[in-house]
Scaffold this active site. Structure first.
Site, mmCIF file in Angstrom:
data_model
loop_
_atom_site.group_PDB
_atom_site.id
_atom_site.type_symbol
_atom_site.label_atom_id
_atom_site.label_comp_id
_atom_site.label_asym_id
_atom_site.label_seq_id
_atom_site.Cartn_x
_atom_site.Cartn_y
_atom_site.Cartn_z
ATOM 1 N N ARG A 98 -7.886 11.401 -9.756
ATOM 2 C CA ARG A 98 -8.188 10.318 -8.812
ATOM 3 C C ARG A 98 -9.099 10.795 -7.689
ATOM 4 N NH1 ARG A 98 -3.021 7.358 -6.682
ATOM 5 N NH2 ARG A 98 -2.883 9.157 -5.311
ATOM 6 N N LYS A 199 -8.957 6.384 -2.630
ATOM 7 C CA LYS A 199 -8.252 6.717 -1.390
ATOM 8 C C LYS A 199 -9.252 7.187 -0.331
ATOM 9 C CE LYS A 199 -3.457 8.128 -1.498
ATOM 10 N NZ LYS A 199 -2.718 6.890 -1.766
ATOM 11 N N GLU A 235 -1.408 -5.420 -2.703
ATOM 12 C CA GLU A 235 -0.485 -4.304 -2.498
ATOM 13 C C GLU A 235 -0.109 -4.204 -1.024
ATOM 14 O OE1 GLU A 235 -2.176 -0.372 -3.085
ATOM 15 O OE2 GLU A 235 -4.191 -1.188 -2.908
#
Ligand SMILES: *Cc1c(COP(=O)(O)O)cnc(C)c1O
Length: 352
Positions: A98, A199, A235
């Site tokens: 990621r 992120k 989310e």
């Protein structure tokens, strides 16, 4: 230079099994530990070699891109101490992958999966005495990747720094056994074709206001809706969401605006293995209000049941407690992480 006697004291202290921490009081605030890992490279090159250094402040040029244009991403994973004292990580290669995706999105070089996992292991081992006793919490590991070179324009930096630090942590939502969540109606977290799926550090400060306001009103966190229609569930501030209706567990599909959580992915596999039907789909807020149960997942929160959701002034309550689906999934996930349940998937990785 430290004197010999100081060095001796230091070594004696570091050889003790546990650092001087009140393990029963752990929350989610950073506690400085002994070492951090630092590795640098120039633009267009690959990361080669990093090393552990004592934890402390870092020096940056005021024109570093991380400070000016937010060229940076982070990761988050945990190290767990088992009953037999072995220390393990949970799927660290997923965080490495990621980070690589995020690095591409933000025009940065990234460490290879091997470099990432090896650096995480080294950092955890060096800070072993900060890994809480079993059942008291875990050692949170925070890898950062940032543009540390100078640039004033909207251009990538000429130099990059990969850094890992750690902190012992307990519960993320301290005191909230089940969460009271408010659907955020004004602020949006991510836009289509934006960077919500990585992120990037730039995704978080813009939601401080929404989270702070919700906390002032007594809520645990906010739930974001999609920016395009304002009708579908996305989310929470740092975790993914699932809803349960009968035997069906649903979670928002990943369309680039939701963070692809490692916990989300693992819970989907555990749920399928436990004979639930799992759907990754668009979830209108009406489905949320009509669910039997709601829970959220993330490294920081693990699996946390949601006790209530408030939307447009209306509050709906959900099933929580020992008989809930989220409790069962939580027990399986943490059982695998702590070595109490056989790790059939090969998810756990030992550090030494
Ligand atoms: C990190 C994060 C998650 C959870 O990801 P995990 O890999 O499960 O820790 C979910 N949503 C957001 C916005 C995040 O930043």
């Amino acid at each position: 230079m430290a004197s010999t006697s100081e060095q001796t004291t230091c070594e004696t202290m570091n050889s003790e099994k546990y650092a001087d921490v009140n393990w029963d009081e752990l929350g989610f605030s950073p506690i400085p530990t002994d070492y951090m890992f630092v590795m640098k490279c120039s633009e267009g090159e690959n990361f080669l070699q990093g090393n552990l250094t004592p934890f402390g402040n870092i020096e940056l040029s005021p024109s570093a891109t991380i400070l000016n244009t937010g060229q940076g991403i982070f990761e988050g994973l945990k190290a767990y101490r088992r009953e037999d004292d072995r220390i393990t990580l949970f799927r660290p290669e997923q965080n490495a992958i990621r980070m690589k995706m995020g690095a591409e999105r933000m025009c940065m070089p990234s460490p290879s999966t091997e470099q990432f996992v090896d650096a995480v292991k080294q950092t955890v081992l060096a800070n072993k005495r900060w890994v809480p006793p079993p059942g008291k919490g875990s050692l949170y590991v925070r890898p950062l990747l940032m543009g540390s070179g100078s640039a004033i324009g909207v251009v990538p930096a000429p130099e990059y720094t990969f850094l890992i630090y750690t902190s012992p942590v307990g519960n993320y939502y301290k005191g909230d056994t089940s969460l009271n969540v408010i659907v955020e109606e004004k602020f949006r977290r991510a836009i289509p074709s934006g960077a919500g799926g990585v992120k990037a550090i730039t995704n978080y400060a813009p939601i401080f206001q929404a989270v702070t306001q919700a906390k002032t009103k007594g809520f645990s966190d906010v739930l974001f809706l999609d920016a395009k229609t304002g009708r579908n569930v996305e989310e929470l501030s740092l975790c993914n969401i699932f809803i349960v209706k009968g035997n069906v567990i649903s979670t928002p599909a990943m369309l680039g605006t939701i963070l692809p959580g490692v916990t989300r992915k693992s819970i989907i596999d555990i749920a399928l293995d436990s004979c639930y039907q799992v759907e990754e789909r668009v979830i209108p807020v009406e489905d949320l209000m009509d669910a039997d149960e709601v829970f959220c997942t993330g490294t920081a929160v693990v699996v946390n049941s949601v006790g209530s959701i408030t939307y447009q002034g209306k509050r709906v309550e959900y099933k929580t407690g020992v008989e809930s689906v989220s409790q069962k999934l939580y027990a399986t996930l943490t059982g695998i992480q702590m070595g109490r349940i056989e790790d059939k998937m090969g998810w756990t990785v030992e550090v030494d």
